[in-house]
Enzyme design. Structure first.
Site, PDB file in Angstrom:
ATOM      1  N   HIS A 115       0.920  -1.074  -0.029  1.00 37.36           N
ATOM      2  CA  HIS A 115       0.237  -0.093   0.094  1.00 37.36           C
ATOM      3  C   HIS A 115       0.892   1.346  -0.080  1.00 37.36           C
ATOM      4  O   HIS A 115       2.129   1.258  -0.024  1.00 37.36           O
ATOM      5  CB  HIS A 115      -0.826   0.022   1.176  1.00 37.36           C
TER       6      HIS A 115
ATOM      7  N   SER B   2       2.983  -5.319   6.952  1.00 39.32           N
ATOM      8  CA  SER B   2       2.389  -4.624   5.620  1.00 39.32           C
ATOM      9  C   SER B   2       3.478  -5.100   4.604  1.00 39.32           C
ATOM     10  O   SER B   2       4.809  -4.796   4.685  1.00 39.32           O
ATOM     11  CB  SER B   2       2.098  -3.536   5.569  1.00 39.32           C
TER      12      SER B   2
ATOM     13  N   ASP C 221      -1.346 -19.749  12.144  1.00 42.12           N
ATOM     14  CA  ASP C 221      -0.183 -20.420  12.719  1.00 42.12           C
ATOM     15  C   ASP C 221      -0.242 -20.167  14.126  1.00 42.12           C
ATOM     16  O   ASP C 221      -0.195 -18.951  14.752  1.00 42.12           O
ATOM     17  CB  ASP C 221       1.100 -19.655  11.880  1.00 42.12           C
TER      18      ASP C 221
END
Length: 386
Positions: A198, A335, A320
């Protein structure tokens, strides 16, 4: 008998309306253009629609019925090195972004808004806070300010106010942004890279920083603030001084892109095209301690047809146990963590769902490559052959 006929007619109309709504939805949301490295046979699925040969090319089929034609482009499938390593991002803006405007100030009365980018004052190019301040001090009564707003050039005029022997226009500006994220991939062919998934955005306005120039640096993670419902967690890291590893040339809604210095020792894997990504098991590569990534299991829950070209093309869930125990799920700083499914790079983590930090959004790897290639030949001389 008449009542039964009305019920049957009503049910038939309802079924037709439902089918019409479903087909209309898929017709609107399915992309007109798809990319593949081959022709012939089923090219994959997007949601419930299959991409299959049609009379004049390809079409999306829903329950065996064509709902929309598809323009197919054939290109070589990239092989990319997945990274998952932390990196520092330093962006210097192309112009100075307005982050706040004082009410009834000269800037306010002239129509300057938060998010505008000041690129010139009285015809003089400005990029930094100090250049803006200096240009204002040299201003006349009639000061012309060049702005960028929503990719459009504007010009306004105002008269600065003198406060404490200093001329002011009543606008606070910022010329840079920095932070830590995760490197998604390196292309070994031309050493281009993609990260974050992003845009780097201004902390006050939330708008993407208009990139003038920037670098990426080495970074290390030293702590984790776990996320919990209603509160996003965070990777706490340090940008290493004097450790530039690459040059930025694009800040986009699909990530940041540039050229990395030196060679990367990782092993390339093929990229998945959008229609090849499936709901189901996958893994992410991310770093929650130091600078060495580990691989963790996730589930791709949904393909988001409404955002195939942005940073929210998928919804993923961390499964996980080790990662959940340490981070609570997705946290800020993750991110850009690459997502791998069936041996292919399919995308990167982008945003956390604050009310459920085990889940979040992800961008398609193809969306990142599309954005990277859009800028590569313009800003990367090595790629353009210059």
């Amino acid at each position: 008998m008449h009542k039964t006929r009305k019920i049957i007619t009503g049910a038939f109309v309802a079924i037709i309306a439902l089918y019409s709504a479903v087909f209309t939805y898929f017709h609107i949301t399915l992309p007109c253009n798809i990319t593949t490295d081959r022709l012939g046979g089923n090219l994959g699925e997007l949601g419930a629609a299959e991409i299959q040969p049609a009379q004049n090319g390809y079409a999306y089929y829903l329950a065996g019925i064509p709902v929309k034609t598809a323009n197919v482009t054939v290109k070589e499938r990239p092989s990319l090195i997945p990274c998952g390593t932390p990196f520092g991002v330093k962006c210097r803006s192309d112009g100075a972004m307005v982050v706040s405007v004082t009410a009834n100030s000269p800037a306010d009365r002239a129509g300057i808004r938060t998010g505008d980018v000041i690129y010139s004052i009285n015809g003089v190019k400005v990029n930094t806070n100090s250049e803006v301040a200096e240009a204002v001090q040299l201003s006349s009564k009639c000061t012309k300010i060049g702005l960028m707003r929503d990719d459009k050039e504007l010009s306004v005029e105002l008269t600065p106010t003198r406060l404490d022997s200093t001329l002011k226009i009543g606008a606070w500006v910022r010329d840079s942004a920095a932070g830590i994220g995760t490197l998604t991939y390196v292309n070994p062919i031309d050493n281009t890279f993609g990260g974050l998934g992003h845009a780097v955005s201004d902390v006050d306005t939330g708008l993407p920083v208009p990139l003038g120039e920037g670098e990426i640096t080495e970074a290390e993670i030293y702590d984790v603030v776990p996320g919990k419902s209603g509160s996003a967690g965070e990777l706490c890291g340090t940008i290493m001084p004097n450790s530039d590893i690459g040059e930025l040339y694009a800040n986009t809604t699909s990530g940041v892109f540039g050229t990395i210095f030196g060679e990367n020792d990782g092993t390339p894997i093929p990229m998945a095209f959008r229609q090849e990504v499936k709901p189901g098991s996958a893994t992410i590569m991310t770093t929650i301690d130091g600078n060495k990534p580990c691989e963790y299991s996730i589930e791709i829950e949904r393909i988001n047809l409404a955002d195939l070209y942005g940073s929210k093309g998928m919804i993923v869930r961390i499964t996980d146990p080790e990662l959940l125990a340490k981070t609570g799920g997705i946290v800020r700083g993750m991110s850009g963590s690459p997502i791998i499914q069936d041996g292919r790079l399919v995308g990167a983590v982008t945003h956390v769902l604050v009310n459920d930090p085990t889940r979040g959004y992800a961008v398609f790897a193809e969306s990142m490559i599309d954005a990277c290639e859009k800028y590569t030949n313009v800003f990367n001389p090595r790629a353009s052959g210059a």
